[in-house]
Design an enzyme around this catalytic site. Structure first.
Site, short mmCIF file in Angstrom:
data_model
loop_
_atom_site.label_atom_id
_atom_site.label_comp_id
_atom_site.label_asym_id
_atom_site.label_seq_id
_atom_site.Cartn_x
_atom_site.Cartn_y
_atom_site.Cartn_z
N SER A 98 16.10 -19.49 -2.57
CA SER A 98 15.40 -18.47 -1.78
C SER A 98 16.39 -17.72 -0.89
CB SER A 98 14.29 -19.15 -0.97
OG SER A 98 13.42 -18.21 -0.39
N ASP A 222 6.47 -17.42 -9.39
CA ASP A 222 6.94 -17.31 -8.01
C ASP A 222 6.24 -16.13 -7.32
OD1 ASP A 222 8.44 -17.16 -5.62
OD2 ASP A 222 10.23 -17.90 -6.63
N HIS A 250 7.56 -20.98 -6.37
CA HIS A 250 8.79 -20.87 -5.59
C HIS A 250 9.48 -22.22 -5.41
CE1 HIS A 250 11.49 -18.54 -3.19
NE2 HIS A 250 11.20 -19.13 -2.06
#
Length: 270
Positions: A98, A222, A250
């Site tokens: 991320s 995601d 995610h």
């Protein structure tokens, strides 16, 4: 082993170093708004396979110091450089999830990949988490602005709401609570300032400066860093391999942890 590394006169970064004598080293950078403990399901397995696994808490998160400033990609990548130099890391794999993936990309560009032999990106927030006039694939900037506002108004609720879109697969309430509590360990101002960074900053020019083999692991479901971002990264990074995770959102490092660990270790060994 656990220790603190001084990266600025007033800032120490927390480091957990598992299997320091391992055959190959992986430096893990966590995503927003978590800390290095998010990689538990890698740390359970990879050190026993002979890998040295180093997890750091980004400034403002986990056990690291929480200054009131320094949450831009440049400073965060400088913190990584400080850790790499302090530990004298060479020929290691840099992995980031991320926002941690975006920070890893900035490290590669800003510090010319110092010490890195391979790069691994997990649901990375790059080249831009948000939509731009020439980039229609990210989240609306207003969505992130709302996250920032909610962080200052009711951070626990913001974290709960974010947790609702974090995973694609079913997770038990205790596991959801665990992710939630990792987020609570951060400082509120760090949580908000990092969100401002991934709303406003971009890394398009950084991609072309990456010159090591790169693995992109990304969940097709995601909802935070949309899968299209992975396809753009693959196009922009020389010698990049993209592996879609068909049953992940995610949190692919938990949702398909066996596949995740296998893909990462095969990439390191090949």
């Amino acid at each position: 082993m656990e220790y603190y590394i001084q990266v600025e006169p007033d800032v120490k970064i927390f480091v957990e170093d598992l299997n320091p004598r391992g055959k190959k080293t992986i430096l893990f950078i966590h995503g927003w708004p978590l800390n290095h403990k998010a990689y538990e399901y890698q740390f359970n397995v990879l050190p026993k396979m002979g890998y040295r696994c180093i997890g750091i808490d980004t400034r403002g998160f986990g056990n690291s110091d929480k200054p009131i400033s320094g949450y831009d990609y440049n400073t965060l990548s400088d913190d990584i450089r400080g850790v790499v130099e302090a530990l004298n890391l060479k020929n290691f794999t840099l992995g980031g999830h991320s926002m941690g993936g975006a920070t890893a990309i900035r490290y590669m560009a800003r510090h010319k990949g110092y010490g890195v032999s391979k790069l691994a990106l997990f649901g990375a927030a790059a080249p831009s988490l948000t939509k731009r006039p020439n980039f229609p694939y990210g989240l609306p900037k207003e969505t992130v602005t709302k996250l920032i506002q909610e962080t200052y108004n009711d951070r626990p609720k913001m974290l709960r709401d974010f947790g609702d879109i974090f995973l694609f697969q079913y997770a038990t309430q205790p596991l959801q609570d665990w992710f939630f509590n990792l987020g609570l360990e951060a400082a509120g101002w760090a949580t908000a300032d990092c969100a401002t960074t991934f709303r406003d900053e971009e890394l398009f020019c950084d991609l072309e400066k990456i010159n090591v083999p790169t693995l992109i692991l990304h969940g097709i479901h995601d909802k935070v860093c949309l899968f299209k971002l992975a396809e753009v990264m693959k196009q922009g990074i020389k010698n990049a391999k993209l592996v879609p995770f068909e049953y992940s959102g995610h949190g692919l490092f938990w949702e398909e942890r066996d596949k995740f660990n296998k893909e990462l270790t095969q990439f390191i060994e090949n």
